[in-house]
Design a protein around this motif. Sequence first.
Motif, PDB file in Angstrom:
ATOM      1  N   ARG A  69       1.101  -1.110  -0.095  1.00 54.87           N
ATOM      2  CA  ARG A  69      -0.246   0.045  -0.348  1.00 54.87           C
ATOM      3  C   ARG A  69       0.795   1.254  -0.235  1.00 54.87           C
ATOM      4  N   ARG A  70       1.779   1.225   0.789  1.00 50.98           N
ATOM      5  CA  ARG A  70       2.763   2.573   1.100  1.00 50.98           C
ATOM      6  C   ARG A  70       3.407   2.582  -0.869  1.00 50.98           C
ATOM      7  N   ARG A  71       3.463   1.560  -1.498  1.00 50.84           N
ATOM      8  CA  ARG A  71       4.527   1.735  -3.058  1.00 50.84           C
ATOM      9  C   ARG A  71       3.400   2.195  -3.622  1.00 50.84           C
ATOM     10  N   GLY A  72       2.228   2.130  -2.873  1.00 53.43           N
ATOM     11  CA  GLY A  72       0.699   2.734  -4.506  1.00 53.43           C
ATOM     12  C   GLY A  72       0.274   1.942  -4.662  1.00 53.43           C
ATOM     13  N   VAL A  73       0.597   0.838  -4.054  1.00 51.42           N
ATOM     14  CA  VAL A  73      -0.068  -0.623  -5.076  1.00 51.42           C
ATOM     15  C   VAL A  73      -2.085  -0.700  -4.797  1.00 51.42           C
ATOM     16  N   ARG A  74      -2.945  -0.786  -5.529  1.00 55.29           N
ATOM     17  CA  ARG A  74      -3.963  -0.714  -5.381  1.00 55.29           C
ATOM     18  C   ARG A  74      -4.389  -2.241  -5.709  1.00 55.29           C
ATOM     19  N   LYS A  75      -4.216  -2.224  -7.088  1.00 59.26           N
ATOM     20  CA  LYS A  75      -5.116  -3.855  -7.452  1.00 59.26           C
ATOM     21  C   LYS A  75      -3.855  -4.846  -7.196  1.00 59.26           C
ATOM     22  N   VAL A  76      -4.556  -6.397  -6.619  1.00 60.77           N
ATOM     23  CA  VAL A  76      -2.805  -7.101  -6.460  1.00 60.77           C
ATOM     24  C   VAL A  76      -3.930  -8.504  -7.175  1.00 60.77           C
ATOM     25  N   TYR A  77      -2.715  -8.882  -7.559  1.00 57.42           N
ATOM     26  CA  TYR A  77      -4.005 -10.921  -7.999  1.00 57.42           C
ATOM     27  C   TYR A  77      -2.397 -11.259  -7.225  1.00 57.42           C
ATOM     28  N   ILE A  78      -2.841 -12.384  -6.431  1.00 59.54           N
ATOM     29  CA  ILE A  78      -1.924 -13.625  -5.437  1.00 59.54           C
ATOM     30  C   ILE A  78      -2.183 -14.519  -6.200  1.00 59.54           C
ATOM     31  N   LEU A  79      -1.386 -15.324  -5.942  1.00 57.92           N
ATOM     32  CA  LEU A  79      -0.770 -16.879  -6.465  1.00 57.92           C
ATOM     33  C   LEU A  79      -0.440 -17.556  -4.782  1.00 57.92           C
ATOM     34  N   ASP A  80      -0.359 -18.898  -4.506  1.00 60.85           N
ATOM     35  CA  ASP A  80       0.448 -19.768  -3.815  1.00 60.85           C
ATOM     36  C   ASP A  80       0.545 -21.497  -4.128  1.00 60.85           C
ATOM     37  N   ASP A  81       1.414 -21.651  -3.496  1.00 57.69           N
ATOM     38  CA  ASP A  81       1.752 -23.057  -3.954  1.00 57.69           C
ATOM     39  C   ASP A  81       0.865 -24.154  -3.427  1.00 57.69           C
ATOM     40  N   ASN A  82      -0.094 -23.678  -3.066  1.00 60.49           N
ATOM     41  CA  ASN A  82      -0.931 -24.477  -1.757  1.00 60.49           C
ATOM     42  C   ASN A  82      -0.598 -25.292  -1.045  1.00 60.49           C
ATOM     43  N   GLU A  83       1.220 -25.161  -0.375  1.00 62.77           N
ATOM     44  CA  GLU A  83       1.656 -26.075   1.237  1.00 62.77           C
ATOM     45  C   GLU A  83       1.993 -25.206   1.971  1.00 62.77           C
ATOM     46  N   VAL A  84       1.820 -25.516   2.664  1.00 64.74           N
ATOM     47  CA  VAL A  84       2.019 -25.097   4.552  1.00 64.74           C
ATOM     48  C   VAL A  84       2.103 -23.491   4.474  1.00 64.74           C
ATOM     49  N   TYR A  85       3.862 -23.352   3.872  1.00 64.86           N
ATOM     50  CA  TYR A  85       4.357 -22.170   4.252  1.00 64.86           C
ATOM     51  C   TYR A  85       3.886 -21.323   2.940  1.00 64.86           C
ATOM     52  N   GLY A  86       3.747 -21.961   1.635  1.00 66.21           N
ATOM     53  CA  GLY A  86       3.619 -20.722   0.558  1.00 66.21           C
ATOM     54  C   GLY A  86       1.852 -20.228   0.677  1.00 66.21           C
TER      55      GLY A  86
END
Length: 400
Positions: free
Chosen positions: A169-186
């Motif tokens: 947010r501090r970088r000015g980001v307003r829209k994000v797309y999130i990916l994960d590896d479907n593992e415990v950590y990720g």
Amino acid sequence: MAACLLALVAGCRPADPGVVRIVSSLPRTGSAKQQTDSIVRGIRMAIEEAGGSIGPFRIEYLDLDDATAAAGQWTSEAEAANARRALQDPDVVAYIGTYNSGAAKVSMPILNLGDLLMVSPANTAVGLTKPNMGEPGEPDVYRPTGRMNYVRVVPADDLQGPLSADWARRRGVRKVYILDDNEVYGKGIADLFDERCRELGITVLGHDSIDAKAQEFKSLMARIKAAGPDLVYFGGTTQSKGGQLAKDMVSAGIPALLLVPDGCKEQVFIDAAGAANLEGRCFVTFGGLPADKLTGKGSEFVDRYRREFGETPEGYAVYGYEAAQVVLRAIRDAGLKDRRAITDAALRLRDFDGALGSWGFDDNGDTTLDALTVSVVRGGRFEFEEIIDATDVAGESSAE
């Protein structure tokens, strides 16, 4: 009766009263080897500094692999075998590991049965220690005896995930797309990032779990490009295709920034993605300070590491060193070769003056350190950019 139970757990092999054995269990085979090499070097350095002994005991160290060549990464079978081997060896008084949070879920309940101290240099999944933050039953499910025996020297994802969103947010980001590896950590850290983004009013355009066995992600990147995010976030590791995702994102012509967590903070990630693809647009978060920002004992560690190995230590090297220092301190404080006494001594640490600074363990066995480092890829390397302090962010949020 206690002696009989101990003999049963130890497989009837007699102990050597003059030896304390420390075991580590890390993926020593496959793509995580570069990171775990640095962790093991850190462990060995701590033992060498102690002169190979602590009090009346001679220290022996055993470097175990919880990965297999066939899998190219850690496996439940290998991790369970390592935990049982450590538990059944009466000379083993501490277990340094694991690298992967999923692997910790396998070994924690096994080691708990023998009150064997487990110190992780890398696990960050919140459910391993924090009540009401992970899956149902966590962390009690990892403590069949009802007693604690697990601590970690690295901050957990409830710091890194939300603070990463604050940084965006501090970088000015307003829209994000999130990916994960479907593992415990990720998936865990991506979910925390997702939740915090929504709290901050950042639009989450999508949140997908990838198949880490896939060779490429071109169709996924076409969908992300059409959504038009300011930033793509990947919750995962180099080993779960972080580098390939970055490479395909650039190939697809997506102009967004890329933000990845500490599981990708290694040179192998940059090499897999292609350094030119990441220049100035890929950022990585890490719970703690980079090598060149450490002071005091931390700076001394970095200088010695460079002299011995001719390179700057990877991010987790100092955590391997610190984990070993915790074990050595606990053995010294306990003053006897007794697993429960050594574990209790570690759990009581509140004023540890180590390579990471002055810190201690809280009541959950988590470190009290709460700073997050952000680095950017420049010139084919990770270059430090800023430190985000959890206290500062909390102050900003409360002022809004």
